[in-house]
Design an enzyme around this catalytic site. Structure first.
Site, PDB file in Angstrom:
ATOM      1  N   GLU A   7     -11.210   2.914  -3.810  1.00 37.04           N
ATOM      2  CA  GLU A   7     -10.315   1.801  -4.114  1.00 37.04           C
ATOM      3  C   GLU A   7      -9.622   2.016  -5.462  1.00 37.04           C
ATOM      4  O   GLU A   7      -8.415   1.776  -5.604  1.00 37.04           O
ATOM      5  CB  GLU A   7     -11.095   0.486  -4.133  1.00 37.04           C
ATOM      6  CG  GLU A   7     -10.245  -0.731  -4.477  1.00 37.04           C
ATOM      7  CD  GLU A   7     -11.056  -2.017  -4.472  1.00 37.04           C
ATOM      8  OE1 GLU A   7     -10.503  -3.059  -4.865  1.00 37.04           O
ATOM      9  OE2 GLU A   7     -12.239  -1.984  -4.080  1.00 37.04           O
ATOM     10  N   ARG A   8     -10.371   2.476  -6.451  1.00 32.92           N
ATOM     11  CA  ARG A   8      -9.781   2.706  -7.776  1.00 32.92           C
ATOM     12  C   ARG A   8      -8.744   3.821  -7.725  1.00 32.92           C
ATOM     13  O   ARG A   8      -7.705   3.749  -8.401  1.00 32.92           O
ATOM     14  CB  ARG A   8     -10.889   3.033  -8.772  1.00 32.92           C
ATOM     15  CG  ARG A   8     -11.789   1.847  -9.045  1.00 32.92           C
ATOM     16  CD  ARG A   8     -13.122   2.242  -9.680  1.00 32.92           C
ATOM     17  NE  ARG A   8     -14.010   1.074  -9.788  1.00 32.92           N
ATOM     18  CZ  ARG A   8     -15.283   1.127 -10.134  1.00 32.92           C
ATOM     19  NH1 ARG A   8     -15.845   2.310 -10.401  1.00 32.92           N
ATOM     20  NH2 ARG A   8     -16.007   0.030 -10.196  1.00 32.92           N
TER      21      ARG A   8
ATOM     22  N   GLU B  25     -11.424  -4.856 -18.657  1.00 33.00           N
ATOM     23  CA  GLU B  25     -12.511  -4.824 -19.631  1.00 33.00           C
ATOM     24  C   GLU B  25     -13.789  -4.229 -19.030  1.00 33.00           C
ATOM     25  O   GLU B  25     -14.512  -3.467 -19.682  1.00 33.00           O
ATOM     26  CB  GLU B  25     -12.786  -6.246 -20.146  1.00 33.00           C
ATOM     27  CG  GLU B  25     -11.629  -6.869 -20.938  1.00 33.00           C
ATOM     28  CD  GLU B  25     -10.516  -7.416 -20.073  1.00 33.00           C
ATOM     29  OE1 GLU B  25      -9.490  -7.840 -20.628  1.00 33.00           O
ATOM     30  OE2 GLU B  25     -10.658  -7.421 -18.819  1.00 33.00           O
TER      31      GLU B  25
ATOM     32  N   PHE C 241     -11.745 -14.743  -2.418  1.00 32.62           N
ATOM     33  CA  PHE C 241     -10.624 -13.819  -2.657  1.00 32.62           C
ATOM     34  C   PHE C 241     -10.623 -12.658  -1.660  1.00 32.62           C
ATOM     35  O   PHE C 241     -10.415 -11.509  -2.033  1.00 32.62           O
ATOM     36  CB  PHE C 241     -10.657 -13.263  -4.093  1.00 32.62           C
ATOM     37  CG  PHE C 241     -10.807 -14.307  -5.165  1.00 32.62           C
ATOM     38  CD1 PHE C 241     -10.044 -15.457  -5.162  1.00 32.62           C
ATOM     39  CD2 PHE C 241     -11.734 -14.133  -6.194  1.00 32.62           C
ATOM     40  CE1 PHE C 241     -10.185 -16.420  -6.152  1.00 32.62           C
ATOM     41  CE2 PHE C 241     -11.880 -15.082  -7.187  1.00 32.62           C
ATOM     42  CZ  PHE C 241     -11.104 -16.225  -7.170  1.00 32.62           C
TER      43      PHE C 241
ATOM     44  N   ALA D 204     -19.827 -13.492  -8.308  1.00 28.21           N
ATOM     45  CA  ALA D 204     -20.151 -12.058  -8.252  1.00 28.21           C
ATOM     46  C   ALA D 204     -18.896 -11.296  -7.861  1.00 28.21           C
ATOM     47  O   ALA D 204     -18.613 -11.098  -6.680  1.00 28.21           O
ATOM     48  CB  ALA D 204     -21.271 -11.795  -7.258  1.00 28.21           C
TER      49      ALA D 204
ATOM     50  N   GLY E  75      17.132  -9.145 -18.356  1.00 23.20           N
ATOM     51  CA  GLY E  75      17.540 -10.401 -18.956  1.00 23.20           C
ATOM     52  C   GLY E  75      17.213 -11.593 -18.072  1.00 23.20           C
ATOM     53  O   GLY E  75      16.227 -11.592 -17.331  1.00 23.20           O
TER      54      GLY E  75
ATOM     55  N   ARG F 263      25.292  -2.858 -16.289  1.00 27.38           N
ATOM     56  CA  ARG F 263      25.343  -4.085 -17.095  1.00 27.38           C
ATOM     57  C   ARG F 263      25.910  -3.760 -18.472  1.00 27.38           C
ATOM     58  O   ARG F 263      25.421  -2.871 -19.174  1.00 27.38           O
ATOM     59  CB  ARG F 263      23.933  -4.661 -17.227  1.00 27.38           C
ATOM     60  CG  ARG F 263      23.829  -5.883 -18.142  1.00 27.38           C
ATOM     61  CD  ARG F 263      24.488  -7.108 -17.518  1.00 27.38           C
ATOM     62  NE  ARG F 263      24.090  -8.315 -18.220  1.00 27.38           N
ATOM     63  CZ  ARG F 263      24.709  -8.821 -19.290  1.00 27.38           C
ATOM     64  NH1 ARG F 263      25.789  -8.219 -19.786  1.00 27.38           N
ATOM     65  NH2 ARG F 263      24.249  -9.919 -19.850  1.00 27.38           N
TER      66      ARG F 263
END
Length: 394
Positions: free
Chosen positions: A259-260, A384, A172, A146, A356, A285
């Site tokens: 949060e978004r 998604e 998480f 979930a 690079g 560079r």
């Protein structure tokens, strides 16, 4: 001084949006100085250690950074959504996504639930330590089965006298290993009730039955601690229920909206830092007798990326202003989450390409930022899923 040198010294910084007041400008300068002096010089070591020192939270608490979403009566400053966006953007410009993640989970994604729906007693008990940085907070919603589907939460809380007995798992969870407090989402009625059967609880991490099952090793955000949690007959006092019973889903959704918005600030800040690093690099560079900046294809690529950063930044700030005005912005925050991380991904990987082989080496900022950026296309609602959220609202 040449125009090129002047631009490099200034860095890639877009003009502040119209409508910011002096308090916002002062906040930006204060956070920017803090990041430059107290985060950037030390964060590589934190990445290697896999943790952020508690002293950082206490120092941020001393400076008032942890209380912007909390009311003055509890020791906060009530600065609103715009201040949070500025805070998140400047933290993200450090280039260390793990620091930004841990701090803003505390400030904007977990402790703020107590201010929004907590009782006066809960606020008095918990907020002073959270706002001062003496305690660190986490939010426990996601489970292995979930994530974006909050209605699928299976962690169960059953009333037993003056306690709730909680069993289940979370996955998480940021700040779960070294944090002190967890805002926990659990099911308080049968699974057939779906989203209507969820409640929130305030759970100290030293509660018997609270177990860190594993400290998780991640692809990026290495200095933020992330864990799998297990709850085994964990008894939580009834007065620790946060908000109304079976109304937790609505609090979670309100939290997701903020949060978004914050993720938009992360995308703006980190993208801007990646462009700044790359502009400095391509101006020095040399290849085929000239600097990379003198190659039209390089200039145009950076111009395109910079324009996309300006777009997500403008949407994020406009949405913050909308929320601060008390108007709904659910479609805007869903849009931010659906496109912001995609822009960030394209920016940091485009910038890595222009570095690079150097950009592929561990220890370079752009390599770390490319790893850190990847999670934002997943965490907080996969791209998604967020596109479907936008579609439902249009």
């Amino acid at each position: 001084m040449s125009a090129s040198a002047e631009r490099s010294e200034a860095g890639f910084r877009l003009a502040d949006p119209v409508g910011l007041d002096e308090s916002h400008r002062m906040l930006r300068e204060q956070v920017r100085r803090f990041v430059e002096k107290e985060i950037v010089p030390h964060a590589d070591a934190w990445e290697r250690e896999g943790k952020i020192p508690r002293a950082l939270f206490r120092r941020m608490g001393d400076l008032g950074f942890l209380g912007m979403q909390h009311e003055e009566a509890s020791g906060g400053t009530e600065m609103g959504a715009m201040a949070s966006v500025i805070f998140g953007e400047e933290l993200s410009r450090s280039g260390f996504g793990g620091v930004t993640s841990s701090v803003t989970v505390h400030t904007d994604m977990s402790a703020c639930h107590i201010t929004r729906v907590g009782t006066p007693e809960q606020k008095a008990k918990w907020l002073p330590d959270l706002i001062s940085g003496r305690k660190v907070c986490a939010i426990g919603v996601t489970e292995a089965g979930a994530g974006s589907d909050v209605a699928g939460i299976r962690t169960r809380a059953v009333r037993d006298g003056d306690h709730w007995v909680i069993n289940g798992t979370k996955m998480f969870i940021t700040n779960a290993v070294y944090g002190d407090l967890l805002i926990l989402a659990a099911r308080t009625s049968g699974p057939e009730t779906g989203a209507r059967g969820l409640s929130l609880f305030i759970v100290p991490t030293d509660t018997p039955g609270f177990k860190v099952a594993a400290k998780l090793e991640k692809h990026g955000w290495l200095c933020s601690d992330t864990a799998e949690l297990v709850f085994e007959d964990m008894r939580v006092p009834a007065q620790n229920m946060l908000g109304e019973e079976n109304r937790g889903f609505y609090a979670i959704m309100r939290g997701f909206e903020h949060e978004r918005l914050m993720i938009g600030s992360f995308c703006s800040g980190e993208s801007s830092r990646a462009l700044e690093l790359t502009l400095d690099y391509v101006r020095t560079r040399r290849a085929f007798g000239k600097t990379l900046w003198e190659q039209q294809v390089v200039r145009q690529k950076l111009a395109e990326l910079a324009s996309r950063v300006a777009l997500i930044r403008a949407l994020t700030y406009q949405t913050a202003a909308t929320l601060d005005a008390g108007r709904p912005a659910s479609i805007e925050t869903a849009m931010i989450k659906s496109v912001g991380p995609e822009i960030l991904h394209d920016v940091v990987h485009g910038c890595l390409q222009l570095h690079g082989g150097t950009g592929y080496m561990r220890g370079t900022p752009i390599e770390r930022m490319a790893r850190d950026a990847r999670i934002l296309r997943i965490g907080g609602g996969a791209t998604e899923v967020m596109l479907e959220e936008v579609a439902k609202r249009i």
